[in-house]
Design a protein around this motif. Structure first.
Motif, PDB file in Angstrom:
ATOM      1  N   LEU A  48       0.831  -1.202   0.000  1.00  0.00           N
ATOM      2  CA  LEU A  48       0.000   0.000   0.000  1.00  0.00           C
ATOM      3  C   LEU A  48       0.865   1.252   0.000  1.00  0.00           C
ATOM      4  CD1 LEU A  48      -2.714  -0.912   2.661  1.00  0.00           C
ATOM      5  CD2 LEU A  48      -2.860  -1.113   0.172  1.00  0.00           C
ATOM      6  N   ARG A  49       0.438   2.237  -0.761  1.00  0.00           N
ATOM      7  CA  ARG A  49       1.083   3.552  -0.769  1.00  0.00           C
ATOM      8  C   ARG A  49       0.053   4.562  -0.293  1.00  0.00           C
ATOM      9  NH1 ARG A  49       5.206   6.106  -4.855  1.00  0.00           N
ATOM     10  NH2 ARG A  49       6.237   4.331  -3.946  1.00  0.00           N
ATOM     11  N   ARG A  59      -5.068   9.033   1.694  1.00  0.00           N
ATOM     12  CA  ARG A  59      -5.720   7.846   1.156  1.00  0.00           C
ATOM     13  C   ARG A  59      -4.643   6.813   0.843  1.00  0.00           C
ATOM     14  NH1 ARG A  59      -9.567   9.792   3.042  1.00  0.00           N
ATOM     15  NH2 ARG A  59     -11.375  10.634   2.015  1.00  0.00           N
ATOM     16  N   SER A  60      -4.989   5.548   1.044  1.00  0.00           N
ATOM     17  CA  SER A  60      -4.076   4.453   0.718  1.00  0.00           C
ATOM     18  C   SER A  60      -4.610   3.707  -0.483  1.00  0.00           C
ATOM     19  CB  SER A  60      -3.939   3.500   1.902  1.00  0.00           C
ATOM     20  OG  SER A  60      -3.363   4.154   2.992  1.00  0.00           O
ATOM     21  N   ARG A  61      -3.692   3.243  -1.317  1.00  0.00           N
ATOM     22  CA  ARG A  61      -4.086   2.444  -2.476  1.00  0.00           C
ATOM     23  C   ARG A  61      -3.024   1.385  -2.720  1.00  0.00           C
ATOM     24  NH1 ARG A  61      -1.185   4.117  -7.019  1.00  0.00           N
ATOM     25  NH2 ARG A  61      -0.168   6.107  -6.743  1.00  0.00           N
ATOM     26  N   ASN A  65       5.043  -0.357  -5.489  1.00  0.00           N
ATOM     27  CA  ASN A  65       6.165   0.288  -4.797  1.00  0.00           C
ATOM     28  C   ASN A  65       5.793   0.728  -3.387  1.00  0.00           C
ATOM     29  OD1 ASN A  65       7.966   0.129  -7.058  1.00  0.00           O
ATOM     30  ND2 ASN A  65       6.783   1.767  -7.994  1.00  0.00           N
ATOM     31  N   GLY A  66       4.630   0.309  -2.900  1.00  0.00           N
ATOM     32  CA  GLY A  66       4.171   0.706  -1.570  1.00  0.00           C
ATOM     33  C   GLY A  66       4.782  -0.143  -0.474  1.00  0.00           C
ATOM     34  N   GLN A  67       4.365   0.175   0.759  1.00  0.00           N
ATOM     35  CA  GLN A  67       4.834  -0.552   1.936  1.00  0.00           C
ATOM     36  C   GLN A  67       4.099  -1.882   2.069  1.00  0.00           C
ATOM     37  OE1 GLN A  67       4.227   1.821   5.447  1.00  0.00           O
ATOM     38  NE2 GLN A  67       6.322   1.560   6.069  1.00  0.00           N
TER      39      GLN A  67
END
Length: 91
Positions: A48-49, A59-61, A65-67
Motif C-alpha cells: 500500500l502507498r 488515502r491508501s491504495r 512500490n508501496g509498503q
C-alpha cells in the motif's frame, strides 16, 4: 483514524516508538462494511502507498512500490437493517 498512545516517560516513549518502527506491534480492528463481504478466513497481502490528497487527508491504495501490508480477516458476521440493507461486520 488511528491509535493514540501516551507514554509516562521518555524511556517508555522511545521503547514504544522502537516497537512500532520495527513492526513489532500487532493491531486488531473491527470494521462495519455495507454489503455482504465474502466468508472468512481471508488474507489480503498487497503493498500500500499512502498519499496526502488534501491537508490532513490521506488515502491508501495498492501500489507495487508501496509498503508491505498484511490484513487477515478472521471472522465475518452478516447483518441487515430495518430496510433489509446488507451489512458485514469484519474482525
Amino acid at each position: 483514524s488511528g491509535l493514540l498512545l501516551c507514554a509516562k516517560t521518555y524511556v517508555g516513549y522511545f521503547a514504544a516508538k522502537f516497537q512500532f518502527n520495527n513492526r513489532r506491534v500487532q493491531k486488531n480492528y473491527i470494521a462495519l462494511c455495507q454489503g455482504r463481504f465474502q466468508k472468512a478466513p481471508l488474507t489480503m497481502d498487497f503493498p500500500l502507498r499512502t498519499t496526502e490528497i488534501a491537508p490532513g487527508i490521506s488515502r491508501s491504495r495498492v501500489d507495487e512500490n508501496g509498503q508491505t501490508a498484511l490484513t487477515e480477516v478472521l471472522k465475518v458476521v452478516h447483518l441487515s437493517d430495518s430496510q433489509e440493507q446488507a451489512w458485514s461486520l469484519l474482525s
